[in-house]
Design a protein around this motif. Structure first.
Motif, short mmCIF file in Angstrom:
data_model
loop_
_atom_site.label_atom_id
_atom_site.label_comp_id
_atom_site.label_asym_id
_atom_site.label_seq_id
_atom_site.Cartn_x
_atom_site.Cartn_y
_atom_site.Cartn_z
N ASP A 118 0.82 -1.22 0.00
CA ASP A 118 0.00 0.00 0.00
C ASP A 118 0.85 1.27 0.00
N PRO A 120 3.40 4.27 -0.89
CA PRO A 120 3.58 4.97 -2.17
C PRO A 120 4.94 4.72 -2.81
N ARG A 122 7.85 2.78 -4.59
CA ARG A 122 8.03 1.58 -5.43
C ARG A 122 9.16 0.73 -4.86
N SER A 179 6.12 -0.71 -14.03
CA SER A 179 5.69 0.54 -13.39
C SER A 179 6.85 1.42 -12.96
N ASP A 182 5.24 6.67 -12.99
CA ASP A 182 3.92 6.90 -12.41
C ASP A 182 3.43 5.69 -11.62
N TYR A 183 4.27 5.22 -10.69
CA TYR A 183 3.93 4.05 -9.87
C TYR A 183 2.76 4.37 -8.94
N ARG A 184 1.75 3.52 -8.98
CA ARG A 184 0.65 3.60 -8.00
C ARG A 184 0.40 2.19 -7.49
N ASP A 186 -1.95 0.38 -5.97
CA ASP A 186 -3.15 -0.39 -6.31
C ASP A 186 -3.13 -0.80 -7.78
N ARG A 187 -2.73 0.13 -8.63
CA ARG A 187 -2.72 -0.16 -10.06
C ARG A 187 -1.65 -1.21 -10.38
N THR A 188 -0.51 -1.08 -9.75
CA THR A 188 0.57 -2.04 -10.02
C THR A 188 0.19 -3.43 -9.52
#
Ligand code: NAP
Length: 313
Positions: A118, A120, A122, A179, A182-184, A186-188
């Motif tokens: 979770d 932020p 990476r 990723s 623009d690493y996020r 949840d999306r990753t």
């Protein structure tokens, strides 16, 4: 490949006789469960151990695996359960993990282990891969390679890959699979699960094309909360307060014992065919496993051609 049924038209009717509490015997078979020391994977292992099969817990932590094996043996008399060291973050170690099975055949592997971060920031594995993509997808991809001869040596080997609802709203960025931009989190995570699901479907297609007897099946465990999960001390010992606070969520989702059912069925049910997706029947979130046209199936399949089109350009 003997299992000639189409993967494009799974039937709800085929699920009718299955009883999650009365599993068929699987004496003499060997199943590997990645992440079998905790969570959903523990319950997959516990339920499979009750069939008489040998269950191997793939775990990076020997103490946790020992605790899980002890718990299984306390609940399943005469359980055949053992442990191999498995760290999906360390790709070079996976050949040794497959060799540690010390078996000339493997009837099924359940690709269950997974991480979801979770924070932020990476993270990367020691191999330099984005950690969720590296562990959830690349680790299982490489493990499948090393297990392939053992699976092919079984009469009807199965690769069972754990997907997620989180995959259904994502698309792979084929120019940036890990990723770096623009690493996020949840999306990753969703992309890592989508990569796993696409791998499972494509693996089945290639196995069929090559005339293999091995089947590849994708599962989705539904929504699974620790607070709705029956205790298995010392592995999992929720307080009364935690269990009471979790109760309202039980309307929508379930515990990890029930979340194990799709994978267990994908391993054991002779009617399960390669290329299918098995998920909880109630909105893909809870309940006994089914392979019908639920939202999770439709949405995941919808995302497949999108990825393919991108790859072709
Ligand atoms: N829970 C849900 O609602 C849900 C929904 C959809 C999909 N899923 C999927 O279901 C699977 C299991 O989820 P869960 O909720 O049971 O998770 P969990 O309780 O956090 O258990 C994850 C398991 O993966 C293992 N693992 C993590 N990193 C590993 C590595 N590098 N090498 C080997 N094993 C590793 C963990 O081992 P350690 O104990 O050593 O950390 C643990 O055994 C995951 O693939 C997840 O993506 C879960």
């Amino acid at each position: 490949m003997p299992s000639a049924a189409s993967s494009e038209a799974p039937s709800e009717a085929s699920t009718a006789p299955w009883d999650v509490h009365r599993l068929p015997r699987a004496d003499g078979k060997t199943f590997l469960v990645t992440g079998g020391n905790a969570g959903i994977g523990y319950f997959v292992a516990e339920q499979l151990a009750g069939t008489g099969a040998t269950v191997v817990l793939g775990s990076r932590d020997a103490d946790k695996a020992d605790a899980a094996a002890t718990s299984i043996r306390s609940r399943v008399p005469d359980a055949r359960v053992r442990h191999i060291r498995l760290d999906l973050a360390d790709l070079a170690s996976l050949k040794a993990s497959a060799e540690a099975l010390r078996s000339d055949r493997l009837d099924a592997v359940v690709h269950n282990a997974g991480v979801k971060f979770d924070q932020p920031d990476r993270r990367e594995t020691g191999d330099g891969h984005e950690a969720m993509f590296g562990i959830n997808h690349l680790g299982h991809f490489a493990l499948t390679h090393w297990l392939a001869p053992l699976l092919a040596a079984a009469p009807e080997g199965r690769v069972v890959t754990t997907g997620s609802f989180a995959a259904t709203s994502e698309r792979l960025d084929l120019d940036d699979l890990e990723s770096t931009r623009d690493y996020r989190p949840d999306r990753t995570y969703g992309r890592s699960k989508l990569a796993q699901m696409l791998f499972g479907f494509e693996l089945d297609r290639r196995l069929r094309t090559g005339g293999s007897t091995v089947r590849s099946v994708v599962t989705h465990p539904g929504g699974a909360l620790d607070s709705l999960t029956p205790p298995r001390p010392p592995l999992h010992a929720p307080t009364t307060g935690e269990r009471l606070r979790g109760l309202p969520a039980g309307i929508l989702v379930q515990g990890k014992e029930a979340a194990a059912w799709p994978a267990v069925r994908a391993v054991l049910d002779p009617s399960v065919t390669g290329g299918q997706l098995w998920a909880p029947r109630i909105f893909g979130l809870r309940g006994p496993p089914g392979s019908g046209p639920s939202a999770v199936i439709w949405r995941t399949r919808r995302s497949r051609p999108a990825c393919g089109r991108r790859a072709a350009t």
